[in-house]
Design a protein around this motif. Structure first.
Motif, PDB file in Angstrom:
ATOM      1  N   LYS A   1       4.220   6.676  -2.081  1.00  0.00           N
ATOM      2  CA  LYS A   1       4.100   6.376  -0.649  1.00  0.00           C
ATOM      3  C   LYS A   1       5.441   5.962  -0.070  1.00  0.00           C
ATOM      4  O   LYS A   1       5.819   6.395   1.023  1.00  0.00           O
ATOM      5  N   ARG A   2       6.180   5.142  -0.795  1.00  0.00           N
ATOM      6  CA  ARG A   2       7.482   4.710  -0.288  1.00  0.00           C
ATOM      7  C   ARG A   2       8.447   5.886  -0.199  1.00  0.00           C
ATOM      8  O   ARG A   2       9.202   6.006   0.778  1.00  0.00           O
TER       9      ARG A   2
ATOM     10  N   PRO B   1      11.549   5.099  -6.567  1.00  0.00           N
ATOM     11  CA  PRO B   1      11.028   3.794  -6.129  1.00  0.00           C
ATOM     12  C   PRO B   1       9.833   3.389  -6.986  1.00  0.00           C
ATOM     13  O   PRO B   1       9.068   4.247  -7.459  1.00  0.00           O
TER      14      PRO B   1
ATOM     15  N   ASP C   1       6.399   4.926  -6.968  1.00  0.00           N
ATOM     16  CA  ASP C   1       5.791   4.603  -5.676  1.00  0.00           C
ATOM     17  C   ASP C   1       5.955   5.809  -4.750  1.00  0.00           C
ATOM     18  O   ASP C   1       6.939   5.934  -4.027  1.00  0.00           O
TER      19      ASP C   1
ATOM     20  N   ASP D   1       7.548   7.831   2.902  1.00  0.00           N
ATOM     21  CA  ASP D   1       7.916   7.113   4.126  1.00  0.00           C
ATOM     22  C   ASP D   1       9.413   7.187   4.378  1.00  0.00           C
ATOM     23  O   ASP D   1       9.856   7.434   5.513  1.00  0.00           O
ATOM     24  N   ASP D   2      10.193   6.995   3.324  1.00  0.00           N
ATOM     25  CA  ASP D   2      11.647   6.996   3.481  1.00  0.00           C
ATOM     26  C   ASP D   2      12.178   8.414   3.723  1.00  0.00           C
ATOM     27  O   ASP D   2      13.086   8.618   4.544  1.00  0.00           O
TER      28      ASP D   2
END
Length: 620
Positions: free
Chosen positions: A211-212, A269, A209, A215-216
């Motif tokens: 995108k996660r 992730p 993942d 973002d994190d």
């Protein structure tokens, strides 16, 4: 596909790097020195900053040749990593050589048919006397790498859409401080506090993942930037994360505007996974750690590292500060970024506390000594390491914890004193440059309104125990003794497969008293006239019952041995009832006998919240 031509505008020192033979793991390097000195000397570093071990990178260099014009130039090897060219001034000197790249770590270089990676310290000969000049690096495409992309933190001069081409560095230090990743990797981008960031991931599974992760990572980066600069800008114009996902691995190495990371593929992730796994939390902590190093060690750094000497060890007694304090903040910034909750953060602190308490070497070596000895002890670990030294990462992070909590209790700076403020003051006073321990002591005194010499002398320069219980209690956290696992109770570190393989025998423990040694295979035990096969340490309690002593059946060097082993107490409950010494008494005892053996049962603790409001004032 033909090899690309060199782009125009090379510098006075120019490197062309080709992944020339991916099946043989060979990079081919051409070094052009526009204005060589008579008898020009060159050398390859023996270590890479941030990893304190002489690694002898020259062992991988081969086929070194030199020419000037059309004439061959004789090269004389001066020692293990230096060569001198029998050249004249005037005409450019061209050196060609190959480097074998077999190391998958973040510290050296790797090349195969699917991926390439290198640090400049492994590939780029240093041109003596010209280190301060502008350097250029050409990353050349070859037929075997036609579909690859390339990524580095160096400034691009003439680069194609996939990242191959010409890059520039202000000097040799910058050149070798910007690693290069090549392959068919995933790329993501985000902006943190107005600064562009790239994230390159090699080896990810289809479930990744991205995108996660972006973002994190953005939350981590924004939290770190605001920690150091508030609403100001960081000391870099862009930043690059290079992450290699492997079957099993972990590690990172910091650089001035990038970092090289390794993680387990399953720790990334996953799409559709709402809850962060323990492995992903560990990865976020690694990202936080290496990013924090952009300030704390790459710029704010030991005075001994003001100028790197690439030919030998560079000693400092301050790794407890630069690595330990970074280790304290890596997880704390995850908490402040909202990526972990209070309970998870306390679990991470508990793990660190127990790692230190279960290391007998903390009674033998101070954390300042451990910093200085990193070159021969921390990076050369063996079976006796836990008995002889303490980690400047883990104990250093606990020193940071104690200083932070003590500063917050001091009432200094109008009630705003904290380790956060101390680091920011240190950054401002040093202008983000070299510092000494005296600089830290001066900042602490100014901030708290009193000297912290006694604390640093005891916590850093002696083997006294840290006053964790008292300081944590004052900030809403209770430290309690817990029943240790059987490995700790016996004084062992083991691996368990079909039997128990002994990796380390801890000093002063029951296993040492019985005569066990690292490398032993513990096959079984005899108790009350019966013999039993064991495959894990928990089997000892199961088969021993209430016996106070058993006979351990051990295989060593092809022989079977019978060793009398005293068992701790009468089960885990006895250890749980063991009264915990106060920190003051523990410190006094440790100070009185700094080389004393560890207790038979190393302490195991847990943390729990006793005052939520006090905890939030600390963590908030």
């Amino acid at each position: 596909m033909p090899t690309s031509r060199p782009p125009k505008a090379p510098a006075g020192v120019h490197y062309r790097v080709e992944p020339s033979d991916v099946l043989a793991h060979l990079f081919r390097i051409t070094l052009t020195i526009a204005r060589p000195a008579p008898g020009q000397e060159v050398s390859l570093p023996v270590w890479i900053p941030g990893s304190y071990l002489v690694r002898e990178f020259s062992k991988n260099l081969q086929e070194l040749r030199a020419t000037q014009g059309r004439a061959a130039v004789r090269l004389t090897q001066l020692d293990k990593h230096r060569w001198q060219a029998d050249c004249t001034a005037g005409a450019p000197l061209v050196l060609t050589y190959a480097v074998c790249a077999y190391d998958t770590s973040v510290r050296t270089a790797w090349l195969d048919a699917s991926r390439g990676f290198f640090n400049g310290t492994s590939l780029c000969l240093r041109v003596h006397g010209q280190e301060a000049l502008r350097h250029t690096l050409e990353i050349a495409r070859t037929p075997a790498t036609a579909e690859w992309s390339a990524a580095t933190g160096l400034s691009a001069l003439q680069v194609d859409r996939k990242g191959f081409g010409l890059y520039a560095a202000a000097n040799y230090d910058e050149l070798v401080d910007c690693p290069v990743e090549m392959g068919t990797f995933w790329v993501g981008r985000f902006t943190a506090c107005g600064v562009p960031h790239r994230f390159v991931v090699a080896g990810a599974a289809p479930s990744f993942d991205g995108k996660r992760l972006l973002d994190d990572a953005r939350k981590v980066c924004e939290t770190a930037i605001r920690f150091w600069h508030g609403e100001g800008k960081p000391p870099f114009k862009n930043y690059l994360f290079l992450l290699n996902a492997v079957g099993d691995g972990y590690g990172g190495l910091e650089h001035r505007n990038s970092t090289a990371l390794i993680c387990g593929r399953r720790d990334l992730p996953r799409v559709g996974e709402a809850r962060a796994s323990e492995g992903y939390t560990t990865l976020l902590g690694l990202i936080s750690h290496e990013y924090f190093h952009t300030w704390n060690v790459k710029r704010l750094r030991p005075a001994e590292f003001a100028t790197y000497d690439y030919a030998r060890e560079n000693y400092t007694g301050l790794l407890w500060f630069f690595e330990g304090f970074t280790s304290y903040y890596d997880d704390l910034l995850l908490r402040r970024a909202g990526l972990i909750d209070d309970a998870t953060y306390l679990r991470l602190i508990t793990k660190t506390v127990n790692q230190v308490l279960q290391t007998p070497g903390r009674f033998v070596q101070t954390v300042a000594q451990a910093s200085f000895d990193a070159w021969v002890k921390y990076y050369r670990q063996d079976e006796n390491t836990p008995n002889a030294t303490v980690s400047y990462y883990t104990k250093g992070s606990l020193v940071a914890l104690c200083l932070d909590l003590a500063l917050r209790s001091s009432g200094g700076a109008g009630g705003r004193a904290s380790l956060d403020e101390a680091l920011r003051m240190l950054w401002t006073r040093s202008r983000g440059g070299p510092v000494t321990e005296a600089d830290l002591r001066a900042v602490l005194q100014d901030l708290a309104g009193r000297p912290f010499d006694a604390e640093l002398d005891q916590w850093v320069h002696s083997t006294a125990e840290l006053p964790l219980a008292e300081l944590l209690q004052a900030h809403g956290v209770q430290l309690k003794a817990e029943a240790p696992q059987w490995a700790q109770r016996l004084g062992l570190r083991v691996s368990e497969t079909h039997s128990v393989h002994i990796k380390t025998v801890l000093r002063g423990g029951l296993a040492e008293k019985a005569g066990m040694v690292p490398g032993d295979e513990w096959l079984g035990l005899e108790a009350d006239g019966q013999g039993w096969r064991i495959s894990k340490l928990d089997d000892v309690a199961f088969y021993a019952g209430t016996a106070a002593t058993v006979t351990a059946l051990v295989a060593r060097d092809g022989r079977l041995l019978r060793l009398a082993l005293e068992l701790p107490g009468h089960g885990p409950q006895a250890a749980a009832r063991k009264p915990q010494r106060s920190a003051a008494k523990t410190a006094k005892a440790a100070k009185a006998t700094t080389t004393a053996a560890a207790p038979n049962t190393p302490d195991t603790v847990s943390l729990s919240v006793s005052d939520t409001a006090a905890l939030q004032r600390w963590l908030g």
